[in-house]
Design a protein around this motif. Structure first.
Motif, mmCIF file in Angstrom:
data_model
loop_
_atom_site.group_PDB
_atom_site.id
_atom_site.type_symbol
_atom_site.label_atom_id
_atom_site.label_comp_id
_atom_site.label_asym_id
_atom_site.label_seq_id
_atom_site.Cartn_x
_atom_site.Cartn_y
_atom_site.Cartn_z
ATOM 1 N N ASN A 179 0.816 -1.206 0.000
ATOM 2 C CA ASN A 179 0.000 0.000 0.000
ATOM 3 C C ASN A 179 0.849 1.256 0.000
ATOM 4 N N LEU A 180 1.977 1.224 0.714
ATOM 5 C CA LEU A 180 2.795 2.424 0.880
ATOM 6 C C LEU A 180 3.966 2.514 -0.079
ATOM 7 N N ALA A 181 4.272 1.436 -0.803
ATOM 8 C CA ALA A 181 5.463 1.430 -1.659
ATOM 9 C C ALA A 181 5.419 2.591 -2.654
ATOM 10 N N GLY A 182 6.425 3.460 -2.592
ATOM 11 C CA GLY A 182 6.514 4.585 -3.510
ATOM 12 C C GLY A 182 5.552 5.715 -3.236
ATOM 13 N N ALA A 183 4.902 5.716 -2.068
ATOM 14 C CA ALA A 183 3.859 6.712 -1.795
ATOM 15 C C ALA A 183 4.394 8.043 -1.307
ATOM 16 N N LEU A 184 5.624 8.078 -0.794
ATOM 17 C CA LEU A 184 6.156 9.307 -0.215
ATOM 18 C C LEU A 184 7.274 9.881 -1.080
ATOM 19 N N ALA A 213 9.812 2.453 6.844
ATOM 20 C CA ALA A 213 10.613 1.959 5.733
ATOM 21 C C ALA A 213 10.371 2.789 4.478
ATOM 22 N N GLU A 214 9.121 3.133 4.219
ATOM 23 C CA GLU A 214 8.816 3.953 3.041
ATOM 24 C C GLU A 214 9.367 5.359 3.199
ATOM 25 N N ALA A 215 9.270 5.920 4.398
ATOM 26 C CA ALA A 215 9.834 7.252 4.631
ATOM 27 C C ALA A 215 11.345 7.242 4.434
#
Length: 290
Positions: A179-184, A213-215
């Motif tokens: 869901n968060l991969a590449g979102a930030l 991890a995404e951040a």
């Protein structure tokens, strides 16, 4: 959404303790002591996503601590920002090697510089619904506490969402990562700011580690882009540092592999990346891997 009259009421009228419900006090001495007495320690979720920074947490996410975080985040108990920020500052100090477990030598930026607290951003709709940004508010309080005790610090709110994400509630570890991969991403000009001090990611809570991890990925991407003048290099050197890696087995079955972040993600920021949170699941405190 909170109105100005709600903020004024919080300041004037006595309230029940947000942690245990004790009457006529916003935070009772016992619940305050729960945070004050917490000794920040390194926490590691299972499975541990690749690219996760070194995370230090103050206390397990349970009982009074859970109630305090929810009251501040979801019910707008703004008076709690100060005590939560003080606790968060303690986790920041431990991560930077200013005392306690989890110390890492050489955490400073080249040439020194202040500690830069980078909040993990909430979605715009969540900020609107809550009437405030709880993590940024705690980060500001933590920076003030660090300065008060002699550590130059400021908040660098440089991360932002570049696409919509689903609500994380109810998602397991794998789906949270997807869901968060590449979102930030780092906002324009933010990369230059990050080079001026010691970067520490901050959040209120770590559960699966997906958000941190995404951040961290977004910060590493910005660091490479700033140094190399583009993102192509980033794609080549951080493929293994994504939240999860998929490995094909003879073209048939694929399995998910979670690697230790220090080994799978290149240290393109030039130093170990740290994060600080108030709370994490109890079992994440019990892991001690070499």
């Amino acid at each position: 959404m909170r109105g100005w009259w709600q903020d004024l009421t919080d300041l004037v009228l006595p309230a029940d303790c947000a942690g245990c419900g004790a009457p006529r006090t916003a935070l009772c001495p016992r619940c305050r002591a729960t945070l004050d007495a917490g000794v920040p320690r390194r926490v590691r979720p299972v499975p541990e996503p690749a690219g996760l920074p070194v995370v230090n947490a103050v206390a397990p996410y349970a009982a009074e601590v859970r109630a305090l975080l929810l009251a501040h985040k979801e019910r707008g108990a703004l008076l709690l920002a100060g005590v939560l920020g003080t606790a968060l500052a303690g986790a920041v100090r431990v991560g930077l090697g200013d005392g306690g477990a989890g110390s890492v030598a050489g955490a400073g930026a080249p040439g020194g510089g202040p500690v830069l607290l980078v909040p993990v951003p909430s979605s715009r709709w969540a900020v609107r619904a809550r009437g405030h940004d709880p993590v940024r508010r705690m980060a500001l309080a933590a920076a003030g506490e660090l300065r008060r005790t002699g550590t130059p610090a400021r908040v660098a709110a440089v991360l932002r969402q570049r696409r919509a994400v689903a609500d994380q509630a109810g998602l397991d570890a794998r789906r949270r990562l997807e869901n968060l991969a590449g979102a930030l991403e780092v906002s324009p000009g933010g990369g230059r700011l990050l080079g001026s001090g010691r970067v520490v990611l901050v959040d209120d809570l770590m559960t699966t580690g997906a958000s941190l991890a995404e951040a961290a990925r977004a910060l590493r991407e910005a660091a490479v882009s700033r140094r190399e003048g583009g993102s192509a290099v980033y794609e080549a050197i951080t493929r293994e540092g994504r939240e999860e890696r998929r490995i094909g087995v003879r073209g048939k079955r694929r399995e998910w592999v979670h690697g230790a972040p220090e080994k799978t993600a290149p240290n393109v920021l030039g130093r170990v990346l740290h994060a600080a949170v108030i709370a994490a699941p109890r079992d994440s405190f019990e892991i001690n891997r070499n």
